[in-house]
Design a protein around this motif. Structure first.
Motif, short mmCIF file in Angstrom:
data_model
loop_
_atom_site.label_atom_id
_atom_site.label_comp_id
_atom_site.label_asym_id
_atom_site.label_seq_id
_atom_site.Cartn_x
_atom_site.Cartn_y
_atom_site.Cartn_z
N GLN A 14 7.73 3.69 -1.41
CA GLN A 14 6.28 3.88 -1.52
C GLN A 14 5.65 3.70 -0.13
OE1 GLN A 14 4.09 2.47 -4.98
NE2 GLN A 14 5.95 1.51 -5.78
N PHE A 50 -1.16 -1.56 -7.07
CA PHE A 50 0.08 -0.79 -6.95
C PHE A 50 1.18 -1.49 -7.73
CE2 PHE A 50 -2.44 -0.28 -3.11
CZ PHE A 50 -2.47 1.10 -2.94
N CYS A 245 -3.83 8.54 -9.79
CA CYS A 245 -4.20 7.14 -10.00
C CYS A 245 -5.10 7.10 -11.22
CB CYS A 245 -4.88 6.55 -8.77
SG CYS A 245 -6.46 7.27 -8.36
#
Length: 251
Positions: A14, A50, A245
């Motif tokens: 990531q 996250f 998201c």
């Protein structure tokens, strides 16, 4: 307290700089399903969350006790986490697409940036954020994200930077650090509604990038909208990828 070294492997691959902000102990909070041998983890920086590792509903549901924001942007790393967020929050989780840019400092044309930074309209003033402006920013709801993730001016001054534009003594636009990590910042740009579409974001954005490059910092830009992406591209960034998201406002 979560040992960041134990959860770092869960976020491998990531590339979000705000994940780095937390793992490098710069800012933010981390949670895990197990402190000794975590299989799942969540990182919070500003209004962002996250996830890493195996899907964990308890982490999806957890709201940090000291969280003061009005909402959250949850960023699932894969389809499994995405389904987990949607399953738990249902229609409250509003899908959104963000745009990550390539982290490549060689793309910036300093001459062009200087030209753009010099395009300030007559009657406007460009100034670096000092303590007085920092405190003023925190009192303005539309501008608070420019400095609001820092615990104090001293933390901001030691690790970040920003610029603002004033008109008749009033703060009307700014570009600053939403977060910081080792070697860089996450760019935040805000302009008061009645001063938009005058090129102010371009001016302060260019000025901030130039100052970052001067200091050896990378100004990462993660765009919330296509308009933000277009401004980033004007300033020298290139699109890396789109990613999903989920917005929860209020949370």
């Amino acid at each position: 307290m979560v040992d960041k070294s134990t959860i770092a492997p869960l976020f491998a691959g990531q590339e979000h700089t705000m994940i780095r902000s937390c793992l490098e102990d710069c800012m933010g909070y981390a949670y895990a399903d197990d402190l000794a041998q975590p299989r799942s983890a969540a990182i919070y920086v500003g209004d962002f969350c996250f996830f890493g590792g195996k899907v964990n509903t308890e982490l999806i549901a957890t709201k940090p006790q000291d969280y003061v924001g009005q909402g959250v942007l949850m960023v699932p790393p894969d389809a499994d986490w995405e389904e987990g967020v949607k399953a738990f929050y249902g229609a409250r989780a509003v899908p959104w697409i963000r745009y990550a840019t390539k982290q490549d400092p060689s793309r910036f044309d300093r001459g062009k940036l200087a030209e753009l930074a010099g395009g300030l309209p007559a009657g406007f003033e460009l100034r670096p954020i000092d303590q007085g402006l920092y405190e003023e920013i925190l009192a303005l709801p539309w501008a608070r994200s420019l400095c609001g993730n820092f615990a104090s001016y001293s933390q901001f001054a030691a690790n970040a930077l920003g610029v603002v534009i004033l008109h008749r003594g009033e703060l009307v636009s700014g570009a600053s650090a939403y977060a910081f990590f080792r070697g860089g910042i996450e760019v935040e740009i805000d302009t008061r509604v009645d001063y938009r579409r005058r090129g102010l974001a371009t001016v302060c954005g260019a000025a901030l990038i130039l100052e970052c490059l001067k200091r050896g910092l990378y100004p990462n830009w993660d765009a919330h909208s296509k308009e933000s992406l277009a401004l980033a591209q004007k300033l020298g960034y290139a699109l890396d990828r789109e990613y999903p998201c989920y917005c929860l406002y209020p949370w």
